[in-house]
Design an enzyme around this catalytic site. Structure first.
Site, short mmCIF file in Angstrom:
data_model
loop_
_atom_site.label_atom_id
_atom_site.label_comp_id
_atom_site.label_asym_id
_atom_site.label_seq_id
_atom_site.Cartn_x
_atom_site.Cartn_y
_atom_site.Cartn_z
N GLY A 296 0.82 -1.20 0.00
CA GLY A 296 0.00 0.00 0.00
C GLY A 296 0.85 1.25 0.00
N GLN B 108 3.13 9.96 1.20
CA GLN B 108 4.38 9.22 1.07
C GLN B 108 5.11 9.53 -0.24
OE1 GLN B 108 2.49 5.27 2.16
NE2 GLN B 108 4.50 5.04 3.05
N CYS C 186 6.02 -0.37 6.71
CA CYS C 186 5.60 0.81 5.95
C CYS C 186 6.73 1.17 4.99
CB CYS C 186 5.34 1.96 6.92
SG CYS C 186 4.91 3.52 6.13
N LEU C 187 6.41 1.52 3.75
CA LEU C 187 7.46 1.85 2.79
C LEU C 187 8.27 3.07 3.20
CD1 LEU C 187 5.81 1.14 -0.69
CD2 LEU C 187 7.52 -0.22 0.51
N HIS D 68 -4.12 1.23 7.73
CA HIS D 68 -2.77 1.81 7.69
C HIS D 68 -2.71 2.99 6.72
CE1 HIS D 68 1.80 1.37 7.61
NE2 HIS D 68 1.58 2.11 6.54
N GLU D 69 -3.22 2.79 5.51
CA GLU D 69 -3.11 3.85 4.48
C GLU D 69 -4.00 5.05 4.81
OE1 GLU D 69 -0.59 3.54 2.74
OE2 GLU D 69 -0.34 1.39 3.00
N HIS E 28 -2.36 7.31 7.22
CA HIS E 28 -1.37 8.20 6.61
C HIS E 28 -1.99 9.55 6.20
CE1 HIS E 28 2.51 6.26 6.10
NE2 HIS E 28 1.97 5.15 5.66
NI NI Z 1 2.82 3.27 5.40
#
Ligand code: NI
Length: 161
Positions: free
Chosen positions: A46, A51, A90-91, A132-133, A136
């Site tokens: 995701g 991000q 998380c990226l 999660h997304e 953000h």
């Molecule tokens: Ni993330």
């Protein structure tokens, strides 16, 4: 289609609240496509607007389960149920993971890439990814929700699990 630069953990933009998208126009579609490419490039499940440095309420998700990747605009959790304990990354935090509690089920309302209203009922990994997304978009990061003491580093050269 292009790979965009991923903002990393100390970048202040990750702490800002994203704005609603007023119209799903070509620029938003291009952004969503770039986010898909970027997520795939880094093997993520995701990615959210902030991000890639864009404070707009857009997210993409791909569980690599044969279903098409999700591209969602202005996603909102309207219902949630139960709990699941998950190990999450998380990226924006490469190779870092932590345990936390996420809802077991969520219902999300959003617009799709054509500006059409959609409702998604999800459980398990998809419920986790949506939570999660969407976090953000409000400047909330997974480390804010982790069970203390569970943050760990996974060497990407070692097999996970
Ligand atoms: Ni993330």
């Amino acid at each position: 289609m292009a790979i965009r630069q991923i903002r990393l953990e100390n970048d202040e933009i990750l702490r800002k609240r994203s704005r609603e998208v007023e119209e799903v126009d070509d620029r938003i579609k291009e952004l969503l496509d770039d986010m898909i490419d970027t997520m795939h490039e880094y093997n993520g499940v995701g990615l959210a607007g902030p991000q890639v440095g864009i404070l707009k309420r857009v997210i993409v998700i791909d569980l690599y389960d044969g279903n098409l990747p999700l591209k969602l605009v202005n996603p909102k959790i309207i219902k949630q149920k139960g709990e699941q304990e998950v190990d999450e990354g998380c990226l924006s935090f490469p190779n870092e993971y932590a345990k936390m509690i996420r809802p077991a089920e969520v219902t999300v309302e959003a617009l799709d890439e054509n500006g059409k209203k959609v409702k998604i009922k999800a459980e398990g990994l998809l419920a986790q990814a949506l939570s999660h997304e969407i976090d953000h978009l409000d400047g909330i990061l997974f480390v804010d929700k982790m069970i203390p003491g569970t943050l760990h580093y996974v060497d990407p050269n070692e097999e996970e699990k």
